[in-house]
Structure formats: structure tokens, C-alpha cells
Motif scaffolding. Structure first.
Motif, short mmCIF file in Angstrom:
data_model
loop_
_atom_site.label_atom_id
_atom_site.label_comp_id
_atom_site.label_asym_id
_atom_site.label_seq_id
_atom_site.Cartn_x
_atom_site.Cartn_y
_atom_site.Cartn_z
N ARG A 35 0.84 -1.20 0.00
CA ARG A 35 0.00 0.00 0.00
C ARG A 35 0.88 1.25 0.00
O ARG A 35 1.80 1.36 0.79
CB ARG A 35 -0.91 -0.01 1.24
N PHE A 36 0.57 2.18 -0.92
CA PHE A 36 1.34 3.42 -1.04
C PHE A 36 0.40 4.61 -1.15
O PHE A 36 -0.71 4.50 -1.69
CB PHE A 36 2.20 3.42 -2.31
N VAL A 37 0.85 5.77 -0.68
CA VAL A 37 0.17 7.04 -0.92
C VAL A 37 1.07 7.82 -1.88
O VAL A 37 2.24 8.08 -1.59
CB VAL A 37 -0.05 7.84 0.37
N ILE A 38 0.51 8.17 -3.04
CA ILE A 38 1.29 8.82 -4.10
C ILE A 38 0.77 10.24 -4.30
O ILE A 38 -0.44 10.44 -4.50
CB ILE A 38 1.16 8.03 -5.42
N PRO A 39 1.64 11.25 -4.25
CA PRO A 39 1.19 12.64 -4.39
C PRO A 39 0.60 12.95 -5.76
O PRO A 39 0.93 12.29 -6.76
CB PRO A 39 2.48 13.46 -4.16
N LYS A 40 -0.25 13.96 -5.81
CA LYS A 40 -0.81 14.46 -7.06
C LYS A 40 0.31 14.90 -8.00
O LYS A 40 1.31 15.48 -7.57
CB LYS A 40 -1.73 15.65 -6.76
N GLY A 41 0.15 14.59 -9.29
CA GLY A 41 1.11 15.02 -10.29
C GLY A 41 2.32 14.12 -10.45
O GLY A 41 3.23 14.45 -11.20
N ARG A 42 2.33 12.97 -9.79
CA ARG A 42 3.47 12.06 -9.88
C ARG A 42 3.33 11.17 -11.13
O ARG A 42 2.28 10.57 -11.36
CB ARG A 42 3.53 11.17 -8.63
N MET A 43 4.39 11.10 -11.91
CA MET A 43 4.42 10.22 -13.09
C MET A 43 4.95 8.85 -12.65
O MET A 43 6.09 8.73 -12.23
CB MET A 43 5.32 10.84 -14.16
N LEU A 44 4.12 7.83 -12.77
CA LEU A 44 4.50 6.48 -12.35
C LEU A 44 5.17 5.70 -13.47
O LEU A 44 5.99 4.83 -13.23
CB LEU A 44 3.29 5.72 -11.84
N VAL A 45 4.77 6.01 -14.70
CA VAL A 45 5.41 5.41 -15.89
C VAL A 45 5.54 6.53 -16.91
O VAL A 45 4.58 7.24 -17.19
CB VAL A 45 4.56 4.27 -16.49
N GLY A 46 6.74 6.70 -17.46
CA GLY A 46 6.97 7.71 -18.48
C GLY A 46 7.16 7.07 -19.85
O GLY A 46 7.27 5.85 -19.97
#
Length: 198
Positions: A35-46
Motif C-alpha cells: 500500500r502506497f500514498v502517491i502525491p498528485k502530479g506524480r508520473m509512475l510510468v513515463g
């Protein structure tokens, strides 16, 4: 047009986990799903990266998009309960032609490609669960194709904003416009008509 009732993959997953008889399966399942909390605007795959994980969204919004000239075209919008990855890149472990990013602060359960393959190949229960999720994803994708094939732009917009799972007003309109195959200007104009008649 009658479309299938959408069932959220995360609900399938959490419900299935309640009925795991074997403690070994439960432990494997819990150990592989982080389980992760990911901030707004984060690119997980480019662009050009290999999609490393499959994500089940507990809370938040994500999208995938590709480039056409200088324009970004939204190919997928997902939120609470949905499953997301860059499918071709994740399943074939090849460089991605799309981007996966968060549009809100997002909480996910993530499973790596290696863990996913190991679980579905070594465990019959998890293999059946993966197949069930894949079948539901295919049904939902087929429904989206029907929307594009049989509905006009105006009807697509009315259909989208009327859905319980619609992300209308949670994300910028221009993302929804490209997702529905139209321009932001047309989306804005049609939206006034849709809202006037609703």
C-alpha cells in the motif's frame, strides 16, 4: 444504449481475499500487495519506461495518456476501486508508449510484475482471480468501444457525465474532452446543452 454494470476490480480483490482458506495463500497475497500514498502530479510510468507494477486504486484519480503531435490525448481515466497499469508495457515488459500519472493524491495497492507472474503461475486460486479481473476489464473496455462507435460526441458527453463513476468536476475538463475524442471547446459547448437539458 444498455451497457454492462461496472464492477470495480478492487472490490473483487478484497472480497476474494476474505475467502482465502489457506494461511499460506493469505500470507503470500498480503506480502506481495504493498500500500502506497502517491502525491498528485506524480508520473509512475513515463514514455519509454517499462511499467513496473499493477495498481489497485483505494482512493484518488489517475490517467494514462499518449502524445499526438504537441497534444496529450487521455486514453484512460480511473478512480477508486479501479485497476490500472500500462497493459502492453506491464504484461510484455516492454517500453511504454504512454504515460501513467496521478491527478489527485492517490492511495494504491501495488503488485510488481515479478510478484504478479509468480503468484498467477504458482497458485491456482490467484490465477483464477487474475482471470476474473481480466475478464471484467475486457467487458468494461468493450463498453467504452460501444460508446465511441454508437454515440455522437454530444451523446458521449451526456453519457459520461451521467455515470455514477464519472470524474466530472474532479479533474480538468480538457482531460475528459480528449478522453471522449473531442476538443475542450466542443466539450465546453456541449456540456452547457447537457446541463441545460438535465
Amino acid at each position: 444504449m444498455q451497457l454492462s454494470e461496472e464492477i470495480k476490480p478492487l472490490q473483487h480483490l478484497l472480497e476474494a481475499s476474505k475467502f482465502m482458506i489457506s494461511e499460506e495463500i493469505k500470507e503470500k497475497f498480503q506480502a506481495n500487495l504493498k500500500r502506497f500514498v502517491i502525491p498528485k502530479g506524480r508520473m509512475l510510468v513515463g514514455f519509454g519506461q517499462v511499467s513496473p507494477s499493477l495498481y489497485f486504486i483505494e482512493k484518488g484519480v489517475m490517467r494514462t495518456y499518449y502524445s499526438r503531435g504537441t497534444e496529450d490525448i487521455t486514453s484512460l481515466l480511473v478512480s477508486e476501486g479501479d485497476i490500472v497499469c500500462i497493459a502492453e508495457s506491464f504484461l510484455m515488459q516492454k517500453p511504454s508508449s504512454e504515460v501513467l500519472e496521478t491527478l489527485e493524491d492517490t492511495t494504491v495497492y501495488a503488485i510488481s510484475y515479478e510478484s504478479y507472474r509468480k503468484m498467477v503461475e504458482e497458485d491456482a486460486y490467484m490465477s483464477k482471480l487474475a482471470l476474473k479481473l481480466l475478464e471484467q476489464h475486457l467487458i468494461n473496455f468493450t463498453d467504452k468501444i460501444k460508446v465511441f462507435k454508437y454515440l455522437s460526441v454530444e451523446e458521449r458527453i451526456a453519457h459520461y457525465v451521467g455515470q455514477p463513476s464519472s470524474l466530472f468536476r474532479r479533474i480538468p475538463d480538457h482531460y475528459i474532452a480528449t478522453y471522449l475524442g473531442t476538443t475542450p471547446a466542443t466539450f465546453s459547448r456541449c456540456l452547457k446543452t447537457v446541463q441545460f437539458h438535465s
